[in-house]
Design a protein around this motif. Structure first.
Motif, PDB file in Angstrom:
ATOM      1  N   UNK A   6      58.478 101.159 109.935  1.00  7.10           N
ATOM      2  CA  UNK A   6      58.695 100.895 108.514  1.00  7.10           C
ATOM      3  C   UNK A   6      58.624 102.196 107.730  1.00  7.10           C
ATOM      4  N   UNK A   7      59.279 102.172 106.563  1.00  9.23           N
ATOM      5  CA  UNK A   7      59.296 103.345 105.692  1.00  9.23           C
ATOM      6  C   UNK A   7      59.644 102.891 104.284  1.00  9.23           C
ATOM      7  N   UNK A   8      59.505 103.828 103.333  1.00 11.11           N
ATOM      8  CA  UNK A   8      59.797 103.515 101.946  1.00 11.11           C
ATOM      9  C   UNK A   8      60.791 104.475 101.338  1.00 11.11           C
ATOM     10  N   UNK A   9      61.510 103.978 100.336  1.00  9.95           N
ATOM     11  CA  UNK A   9      62.410 104.836  99.570  1.00  9.95           C
ATOM     12  C   UNK A   9      61.595 105.794  98.705  1.00  9.95           C
ATOM     13  N   UNK A  10      60.517 105.281  98.137  1.00 13.80           N
ATOM     14  CA  UNK A  10      59.572 106.060  97.325  1.00 13.80           C
ATOM     15  C   UNK A  10      58.166 105.615  97.744  1.00 13.80           C
ATOM     16  N   UNK A  11      57.650 106.123  98.871  1.00 13.82           N
ATOM     17  CA  UNK A  11      56.401 105.606  99.439  1.00 13.82           C
ATOM     18  C   UNK A  11      55.220 105.671  98.477  1.00 13.82           C
ATOM     19  N   UNK A  12      54.436 104.609  98.501  1.00  4.03           N
ATOM     20  CA  UNK A  12      53.204 104.576  97.721  1.00  4.03           C
ATOM     21  C   UNK A  12      52.122 105.427  98.375  1.00  4.03           C
ATOM     22  N   UNK A  13      50.976 105.457  97.746  1.00  5.38           N
ATOM     23  CA  UNK A  13      49.868 106.245  98.283  1.00  5.38           C
ATOM     24  C   UNK A  13      49.108 105.503  99.374  1.00  5.38           C
ATOM     25  N   UNK A  14      49.106 104.170  99.298  1.00  3.89           N
ATOM     26  CA  UNK A  14      48.375 103.371 100.289  1.00  3.89           C
ATOM     27  C   UNK A  14      49.039 102.009 100.416  1.00  3.89           C
ATOM     28  N   UNK A  15      48.690 101.312 101.479  1.00  2.00           N
ATOM     29  CA  UNK A  15      49.235  99.963 101.642  1.00  2.00           C
ATOM     30  C   UNK A  15      48.572  99.026 100.645  1.00  2.00           C
ATOM     31  N   UNK A  16      49.242  97.963 100.324  1.00  2.00           N
ATOM     32  CA  UNK A  16      48.741  96.970  99.382  1.00  2.00           C
ATOM     33  C   UNK A  16      47.529  96.243  99.973  1.00  2.00           C
ATOM     34  N   UNK A  17      46.516  95.951  99.151  1.00  2.00           N
ATOM     35  CA  UNK A  17      45.360  95.191  99.647  1.00  2.00           C
ATOM     36  C   UNK A  17      45.752  93.811 100.191  1.00  2.00           C
ATOM     37  N   UNK A  18      46.822  93.226  99.671  1.00  2.00           N
ATOM     38  CA  UNK A  18      47.213  91.904 100.168  1.00  2.00           C
ATOM     39  C   UNK A  18      47.832  91.974 101.567  1.00  2.00           C
ATOM     40  N   UNK A  37      62.767 109.372 105.205  1.00  2.00           N
ATOM     41  CA  UNK A  37      63.333 110.659 105.603  1.00  2.00           C
ATOM     42  C   UNK A  37      62.736 111.206 106.901  1.00  2.00           C
ATOM     43  N   UNK A  38      61.509 110.801 107.233  1.00  2.00           N
ATOM     44  CA  UNK A  38      60.949 111.291 108.505  1.00  2.00           C
ATOM     45  C   UNK A  38      61.708 110.711 109.700  1.00  2.00           C
ATOM     46  N   UNK A  39      62.368 109.580 109.499  1.00  2.00           N
ATOM     47  CA  UNK A  39      63.140 108.959 110.580  1.00  2.00           C
ATOM     48  C   UNK A  39      64.538 109.558 110.706  1.00  2.00           C
ATOM     49  N   UNK A  40      64.880 110.457 109.793  1.00  2.00           N
ATOM     50  CA  UNK A  40      66.158 111.162 109.863  1.00  2.00           C
ATOM     51  C   UNK A  40      66.006 112.527 110.539  1.00  2.00           C
ATOM     52  N   UNK A  41      64.797 112.880 110.918  1.00  2.00           N
ATOM     53  CA  UNK A  41      64.527 114.163 111.565  1.00  2.00           C
ATOM     54  C   UNK A  41      64.935 114.113 113.043  1.00  2.00           C
ATOM     55  N   UNK A  42      65.210 115.264 113.632  1.00  2.00           N
ATOM     56  CA  UNK A  42      65.639 115.296 115.043  1.00  2.00           C
ATOM     57  C   UNK A  42      64.607 114.716 116.024  1.00  2.00           C
ATOM     58  N   UNK A  43      63.328 114.802 115.700  1.00  2.00           N
ATOM     59  CA  UNK A  43      62.281 114.319 116.597  1.00  2.00           C
ATOM     60  C   UNK A  43      61.987 112.828 116.430  1.00  2.00           C
ATOM     61  N   UNK A  44      62.630 112.183 115.493  1.00  2.00           N
ATOM     62  CA  UNK A  44      62.365 110.772 115.179  1.00  2.00           C
ATOM     63  C   UNK A  44      62.905 109.859 116.274  1.00  2.00           C
ATOM     64  N   UNK A  45      62.379 108.643 116.341  1.00  2.00           N
ATOM     65  CA  UNK A  45      62.909 107.672 117.305  1.00  2.00           C
ATOM     66  C   UNK A  45      64.397 107.420 117.074  1.00  2.00           C
ATOM     67  N   UNK A  46      65.119 107.122 118.131  1.00  2.00           N
ATOM     68  CA  UNK A  46      66.533 106.786 118.037  1.00  2.00           C
ATOM     69  C   UNK A  46      66.629 105.348 117.540  1.00  2.00           C
ATOM     70  N   UNK A  47      67.134 105.175 116.339  1.00  2.00           N
ATOM     71  CA  UNK A  47      67.179 103.857 115.705  1.00  2.00           C
ATOM     72  C   UNK A  47      68.495 103.141 115.986  1.00  2.00           C
TER      73      UNK A  47
END
Length: 140
Positions: A36-48, A69-79
Motif C-alpha cells: 500500500x501507498x499514498x498519493x500524499x502520505x499521512x504521518x501515521x496510520x489512522x487509529x481506527x 513513489x517508492x514503488x517506482x524506484x528500480x529496487x521496488x517490487x515488480x508490480x
C-alpha cells in the motif's frame, strides 16, 4: 507460478489502502502479495485501522504510511497491478506504472457509504472493506 503483486493506493495511506494490504496479505494464498501507498502520505496510520483489523483478526504490525513513489524506484517490487481508491493524480503515476493503473474502487466505496444507515456505519464500513478486498483478490 510467479507470485503476483498489487499496489493499493489511496490519498493518505493511513487507513483504506493499509486495511486492504493487511487483509489481502493475511487472507490470500501465497500467489498474491499486496503493498500500500499514498498519493500524499499521512504521518501515521489512522487509529481506527487497528480497531478494524482487530475485528477481522489481523495485525497492524509493520503498517505505516508511505509514498507511491517508492514503488517506482528500480529496487521496488515488480508490480502486476496498481489499484487506486482515489483518482490517480497527474501523469507521473501513470508514467511510472505504464499499463498497470487498472481501476478505481472509489465509486463502489462512495455508494456503499451512502447506502448505510448512520447507526450501522462501522459495521457497513467493515463489510464494505471486506467485500472490496475480496473483489480485488478475485480481480488479481
Amino acid at each position: 507460478m510467479r507470485q503476483k503483486s498489487v499496489l493499493l493506493v489511496c490519498r493518505d495511506n493511513a487507513f483504506l489502502s493499509q486495511f486492504a494490504e493487511a487483509y489481502i496479505n493475511g487472507r490470500s494464498a501465497t500467489d498474491l502479495r499486496a503493498f500500500s501507498a499514498g498519493l500524499e502520505p499521512g504521518e501515521r496510520v489512522s487509529p481506527k485501522l487497528k480497531r478494524m483489523l482487530d475485528k477481522t483478526g489481523l495485525s497492524a504490525e509493520g503498517l505505516h504510511p508511505k509514498s507511491w513513489q517508492i514503488f517506482a524506484q528500480p529496487f521496488a517490487p515488480d508490480l502486476d497491478q496498481v489499484i487506486c481508491f482515489d483518482k490517480p493524480t497527474g501523469v507521473a503515476m501513470e508514467a511510472a506504472f505504464p499499463g498497470r493503473v487498472v481501476r478505481s474502487y472509489k465509486a463502489y466505496l462512495s455508494s456503499l457509504a451512502q447506502s448505510s444507515p448512520s447507526d450501522d456505519r462501522s459495521v457497513a464500513a467493515l463489510s464494505g472493506l471486506l467485500q472490496m478486498t475480496d473483489l480485488i483478490m478475485q480481480d488479481c
